[in-house]
Design a protein around this motif. Structure first.
Motif, short mmCIF file in Angstrom:
data_model
loop_
_atom_site.label_atom_id
_atom_site.label_comp_id
_atom_site.label_asym_id
_atom_site.label_seq_id
_atom_site.Cartn_x
_atom_site.Cartn_y
_atom_site.Cartn_z
N ALA A 16 1.00 -1.35 -0.15
CA ALA A 16 0.21 0.07 -0.14
C ALA A 16 0.90 1.21 0.02
O ALA A 16 0.56 2.06 -0.70
CB ALA A 16 -0.90 -0.06 1.20
N ALA A 17 1.99 1.30 0.73
CA ALA A 17 2.90 2.46 0.67
C ALA A 17 3.49 2.61 -0.41
O ALA A 17 3.81 3.83 -0.94
CB ALA A 17 3.82 2.10 2.07
N ARG A 64 -8.72 -6.17 -1.51
CA ARG A 64 -9.81 -5.37 -1.21
C ARG A 64 -9.10 -4.40 -0.14
O ARG A 64 -9.26 -3.20 -0.20
CB ARG A 64 -10.87 -5.86 -0.54
CG ARG A 64 -11.80 -6.63 -1.95
CD ARG A 64 -12.98 -7.36 -1.13
NE ARG A 64 -13.74 -8.02 -2.36
CZ ARG A 64 -14.59 -8.92 -2.20
NH1 ARG A 64 -14.89 -9.43 -0.92
NH2 ARG A 64 -15.20 -9.22 -3.35
N PHE A 65 -8.05 -4.76 0.66
CA PHE A 65 -7.34 -4.22 1.59
C PHE A 65 -6.62 -3.05 0.90
O PHE A 65 -6.61 -1.96 1.02
CB PHE A 65 -6.22 -5.04 2.27
CG PHE A 65 -5.63 -4.27 3.36
CD1 PHE A 65 -6.06 -4.17 4.38
CD2 PHE A 65 -4.33 -3.46 3.05
CE1 PHE A 65 -5.31 -3.41 5.58
CE2 PHE A 65 -3.61 -2.89 3.99
CZ PHE A 65 -4.24 -2.87 5.06
N LEU A 66 -6.01 -3.28 -0.33
CA LEU A 66 -4.92 -2.35 -0.86
C LEU A 66 -5.89 -1.21 -1.71
O LEU A 66 -5.43 -0.21 -1.79
CB LEU A 66 -4.17 -3.18 -1.76
CG LEU A 66 -3.13 -4.18 -1.49
CD1 LEU A 66 -2.42 -5.07 -2.46
CD2 LEU A 66 -2.17 -3.14 -0.71
N LYS A 67 -6.98 -1.87 -2.26
CA LYS A 67 -8.00 -0.93 -2.60
C LYS A 67 -8.33 0.19 -1.82
O LYS A 67 -8.49 1.41 -1.98
CB LYS A 67 -9.49 -1.61 -3.17
CG LYS A 67 -9.03 -2.42 -4.70
CD LYS A 67 -10.56 -3.10 -5.06
CE LYS A 67 -10.54 -3.64 -6.27
NZ LYS A 67 -11.72 -4.24 -6.86
N ARG A 71 -7.42 4.52 -1.17
CA ARG A 71 -8.53 5.39 -1.05
C ARG A 71 -8.21 6.35 0.32
O ARG A 71 -8.41 7.70 0.46
CB ARG A 71 -9.89 4.88 -1.02
CG ARG A 71 -10.45 4.34 -2.11
CD ARG A 71 -11.94 3.73 -2.02
NE ARG A 71 -12.11 3.03 -2.90
CZ ARG A 71 -12.44 1.64 -2.70
NH1 ARG A 71 -12.30 0.99 -1.56
NH2 ARG A 71 -12.68 0.92 -3.77
N GLU A 72 -7.52 5.78 0.93
CA GLU A 72 -7.02 6.44 2.34
C GLU A 72 -6.25 7.55 2.13
O GLU A 72 -6.40 8.56 2.79
CB GLU A 72 -6.61 5.43 3.51
CG GLU A 72 -7.58 4.05 3.98
CD GLU A 72 -8.14 4.82 5.12
OE1 GLU A 72 -7.54 5.30 6.05
OE2 GLU A 72 -9.59 4.47 5.32
N SER A 73 -4.91 7.16 1.44
CA SER A 73 -4.10 8.23 0.93
C SER A 73 -3.59 9.10 2.08
O SER A 73 -3.54 10.16 1.83
CB SER A 73 -4.59 8.78 -0.07
OG SER A 73 -4.54 7.88 -1.20
N ASN A 74 -3.16 8.66 3.11
CA ASN A 74 -2.63 9.28 4.04
C ASN A 74 -1.30 8.94 4.75
O ASN A 74 -0.71 7.70 4.10
CB ASN A 74 -3.56 9.46 5.30
CG ASN A 74 -3.79 8.26 6.07
OD1 ASN A 74 -3.13 7.15 6.22
ND2 ASN A 74 -4.99 8.00 6.59
N ASP A 75 -0.46 9.26 5.24
CA ASP A 75 0.83 9.24 5.63
C ASP A 75 0.86 7.99 6.47
O ASP A 75 1.96 6.97 6.39
CB ASP A 75 1.54 10.25 6.21
CG ASP A 75 1.94 11.54 5.42
OD1 ASP A 75 1.89 11.35 4.38
OD2 ASP A 75 1.82 12.73 6.25
N ALA A 76 0.15 7.65 7.49
CA ALA A 76 0.36 6.65 8.51
C ALA A 76 -0.85 5.61 8.30
O ALA A 76 -2.09 5.97 8.47
CB ALA A 76 0.26 7.16 9.82
N LEU A 77 -0.77 4.57 7.63
CA LEU A 77 -1.93 3.86 7.44
C LEU A 77 -1.99 2.70 8.47
O LEU A 77 -1.15 2.54 9.16
CB LEU A 77 -1.35 2.58 6.18
CG LEU A 77 -1.69 3.19 4.90
CD1 LEU A 77 -1.11 2.09 3.85
CD2 LEU A 77 -3.11 3.44 4.57
N ASP A 78 -3.25 2.67 9.18
CA ASP A 78 -3.59 1.80 10.04
C ASP A 78 -4.07 0.75 9.68
O ASP A 78 -5.46 0.60 9.09
CB ASP A 78 -4.69 2.65 10.98
CG ASP A 78 -5.13 1.97 12.14
OD1 ASP A 78 -4.22 0.96 12.68
OD2 ASP A 78 -6.27 2.08 12.58
N TYR A 79 -3.47 -0.45 9.94
CA TYR A 79 -3.99 -1.46 9.48
C TYR A 79 -5.52 -2.18 10.06
O TYR A 79 -6.14 -2.40 9.05
CB TYR A 79 -3.15 -2.99 9.78
CG TYR A 79 -3.69 -4.22 9.38
CD1 TYR A 79 -3.20 -4.80 8.08
CD2 TYR A 79 -4.31 -5.02 10.17
CE1 TYR A 79 -3.82 -5.92 7.69
CE2 TYR A 79 -4.83 -6.22 9.74
CZ TYR A 79 -4.78 -6.77 8.47
OH TYR A 79 -4.97 -7.96 8.05
#
Length: 96
Positions: A16-17, A64-67, A71-79
């Motif tokens: 994702a990153a 689906r997680f990666l999709k 969409r989240e597109s922020n610096d810190a992804l929260d699983y």
């Protein structure tokens, strides 16, 4: 928790990153990444006819997680947050 699950969690966050970085640098547009993930999900769906629904969902979950992460597109992804959104979307699909 199974160690393999933790490894997959790290892998999905890493991918994702990477997607976000490709998008940010203009190498790929979000729509191109989404199209690639849609192709992956379609390919996975074709294989799922021979699997239980739970196993089919297990195959679809990382895609689906990666999709959703895209969409989240922020610096810190929260699983947990992204995974919960994927789960809620699954619940909505099942009630239709």
């Amino acid at each position: 928790m199974n160690t393999a699950n933790l490894q997959l969690e790290g892998l999905m966050l890493s991918v994702a990153a990477l997607f976000e970085e490709l998008k940010r640098k203009g190498v790929l547009a979000a729509s191109e990444i989404e199209a690639a993930l849609a192709r992956a999900e379609n390919g996975a769906s074709e294989r799922t006819t021979e699997l239980s629904e739970a196993n089919a969902e297990a195959i679809r979950f990382p895609i689906r997680f990666l999709k959703e992460a895209l969409r989240e597109s922020n610096d810190a992804l929260d699983y947990r947050s992204v995974a919960a959104k994927v789960g809620r979307a699954r619940d909505v699909r099942q009630t239709r």
